[in-house]
Design a protein around this motif. Structure first.
Motif, short mmCIF file in Angstrom:
data_model
loop_
_atom_site.label_atom_id
_atom_site.label_comp_id
_atom_site.label_asym_id
_atom_site.label_seq_id
_atom_site.Cartn_x
_atom_site.Cartn_y
_atom_site.Cartn_z
N ILE A 1 81.26 44.30 2.06
CA ILE A 1 81.81 42.95 2.13
C ILE A 1 82.00 42.38 0.72
CG2 ILE A 1 81.27 40.56 2.79
CD1 ILE A 1 79.95 41.81 5.35
N LEU A 2 81.00 42.55 -0.13
CA LEU A 2 81.09 41.99 -1.48
C LEU A 2 82.16 42.68 -2.33
CD1 LEU A 2 77.30 41.47 -2.22
CD2 LEU A 2 79.03 39.70 -1.89
N THR A 3 82.18 44.00 -2.34
CA THR A 3 83.14 44.70 -3.20
C THR A 3 84.57 44.56 -2.69
OG1 THR A 3 82.69 46.80 -2.08
CG2 THR A 3 81.46 46.36 -4.10
N THR A 4 84.74 44.60 -1.38
CA THR A 4 86.09 44.44 -0.82
C THR A 4 86.55 43.00 -0.98
OG1 THR A 4 85.73 46.23 0.73
CG2 THR A 4 87.46 44.67 1.27
N GLY A 5 85.69 42.07 -0.68
CA GLY A 5 86.04 40.66 -0.79
C GLY A 5 86.40 40.23 -2.19
N SER A 6 85.87 40.92 -3.18
CA SER A 6 86.15 40.55 -4.57
C SER A 6 87.63 40.77 -4.93
CB SER A 6 85.27 41.35 -5.53
OG SER A 6 85.64 42.72 -5.55
N PHE A 7 88.34 41.58 -4.17
CA PHE A 7 89.75 41.82 -4.45
C PHE A 7 90.66 40.73 -3.89
CE2 PHE A 7 88.54 45.89 -5.85
CZ PHE A 7 89.58 46.32 -6.66
N PRO B 1 90.65 37.31 -4.05
CA PRO B 1 91.16 36.28 -4.97
C PRO B 1 92.18 36.83 -5.97
CG PRO B 1 88.78 36.14 -4.80
CD PRO B 1 89.19 37.39 -4.10
N GLN B 2 91.96 38.05 -6.47
CA GLN B 2 92.89 38.64 -7.43
C GLN B 2 94.25 38.90 -6.79
OE1 GLN B 2 92.17 39.49 -10.91
NE2 GLN B 2 94.36 39.31 -10.76
N ALA B 3 94.24 39.50 -5.61
CA ALA B 3 95.50 39.78 -4.93
C ALA B 3 96.23 38.48 -4.60
CB ALA B 3 95.22 40.58 -3.64
N TRP B 4 95.51 37.47 -4.15
CA TRP B 4 96.13 36.19 -3.82
C TRP B 4 96.73 35.53 -5.06
CZ3 TRP B 4 98.27 33.94 0.01
CH2 TRP B 4 98.51 32.59 0.00
N PHE C 1 99.86 37.39 -6.03
CA PHE C 1 100.91 37.11 -5.06
C PHE C 1 101.53 35.73 -5.31
CE2 PHE C 1 102.37 35.56 -0.89
CZ PHE C 1 103.31 36.54 -0.61
N ARG C 2 100.68 34.74 -5.60
CA ARG C 2 101.16 33.38 -5.82
C ARG C 2 101.89 33.21 -7.15
NH1 ARG C 2 98.22 29.21 -6.69
NH2 ARG C 2 96.39 30.34 -7.33
N THR C 3 101.33 33.78 -8.24
CA THR C 3 101.86 33.52 -9.58
C THR C 3 102.82 34.58 -10.09
OG1 THR C 3 100.05 34.67 -10.71
CG2 THR C 3 99.72 32.31 -10.19
N ARG C 4 102.75 35.78 -9.53
CA ARG C 4 103.55 36.92 -10.00
C ARG C 4 103.19 37.32 -11.44
NH1 ARG C 4 104.70 36.67 -5.02
NH2 ARG C 4 106.82 36.48 -4.23
N GLN C 5 102.04 36.88 -11.93
CA GLN C 5 101.59 37.21 -13.28
C GLN C 5 100.68 38.43 -13.22
OE1 GLN C 5 99.88 33.74 -15.07
NE2 GLN C 5 101.80 32.60 -14.98
N ALA D 1 85.59 49.24 4.68
CA ALA D 1 85.69 48.61 3.36
C ALA D 1 86.77 49.25 2.51
CB ALA D 1 84.35 48.68 2.64
N ASN D 2 86.82 50.57 2.51
CA ASN D 2 87.80 51.24 1.67
C ASN D 2 89.21 51.17 2.23
OD1 ASN D 2 86.49 52.32 -0.83
ND2 ASN D 2 85.05 52.96 0.72
N ALA D 3 89.35 51.05 3.54
CA ALA D 3 90.68 50.85 4.12
C ALA D 3 91.23 49.50 3.67
CB ALA D 3 90.61 50.93 5.64
N ILE D 4 90.39 48.47 3.71
CA ILE D 4 90.82 47.14 3.27
C ILE D 4 91.05 47.12 1.77
CG2 ILE D 4 90.13 44.71 3.07
CD1 ILE D 4 88.54 45.17 5.73
N THR D 5 90.12 47.70 1.01
CA THR D 5 90.27 47.73 -0.46
C THR D 5 91.50 48.51 -0.86
OG1 THR D 5 87.87 47.56 -0.72
CG2 THR D 5 89.12 48.30 -2.64
N LEU D 6 91.78 49.62 -0.18
CA LEU D 6 92.99 50.40 -0.49
C LEU D 6 94.24 49.57 -0.25
CD1 LEU D 6 94.25 53.06 -1.38
CD2 LEU D 6 94.14 53.81 1.01
N THR D 7 94.25 48.81 0.82
CA THR D 7 95.39 47.94 1.10
C THR D 7 95.58 46.91 -0.01
OG1 THR D 7 95.06 48.22 3.48
CG2 THR D 7 96.38 46.33 2.78
N LEU D 8 94.48 46.24 -0.40
CA LEU D 8 94.57 45.23 -1.45
C LEU D 8 94.90 45.84 -2.80
CD1 LEU D 8 91.47 43.09 -0.39
CD2 LEU D 8 93.88 42.43 -0.20
N ALA D 9 94.24 46.95 -3.15
CA ALA D 9 94.50 47.60 -4.44
C ALA D 9 95.93 48.11 -4.51
CB ALA D 9 93.51 48.74 -4.67
N SER D 10 96.43 48.66 -3.41
CA SER D 10 97.82 49.13 -3.38
C SER D 10 98.79 47.97 -3.54
CB SER D 10 98.11 49.86 -2.07
OG SER D 10 97.32 51.02 -1.97
#
Length: 95
Positions: free
Chosen positions: A24-30, A32-35, A38-42, A76-85
């Motif tokens: 939960i902690l390691t996957t959830g940490s991604f 805010p970064q992905a969001w 997505f919002r800023t395109r930076q 966890a890794n399925a979700i993290t892979l989606t976010l990291a990708s």
């Protein structure tokens, strides 16, 4: 039981809870970064090489979790892979 397990004897239930909390902690940490990306395109601060290696590593952890039959590792890794990708795709597209 190996020497490391003897130092910290835990029940199988406790081990699953530790794995679940870590997932939960390691996957959830991604999230805010992905969001933010997505919002800023930076994406200037994202290293393509590092993030590509990380994404490949997460894919391998996912395969490991499936092979071991461990749901915390798999989910966890399925979700993290989606976010990291998604982050990597945005880095390649917007960078």
């Amino acid at each position: 039981m190996n020497a490391l397990q003897a130092l910290l004897p835990l029940t199988p239930t406790a081990i699953e809870w530790i794995g679940t909390c870590a997932a939960i902690l390691t996957t959830g940490s991604f999230i805010p970064q992905a969001w933010l990306i997505f919002r800023t395109r930076q994406v200037e601060g994202i290293s393509v090489g590092m993030h590509s290696a990380f994404t490949a590593g997460v894919a391998l952890w996912l395969a490991y979790g499936v092979a071991m039959g461990s749901w915390p590792i798999t989910v966890a890794n399925a979700i993290t892979l989606t976010l990291a990708s998604a982050i990597l795709v945005m880095r390649l597209r917007f960078g």
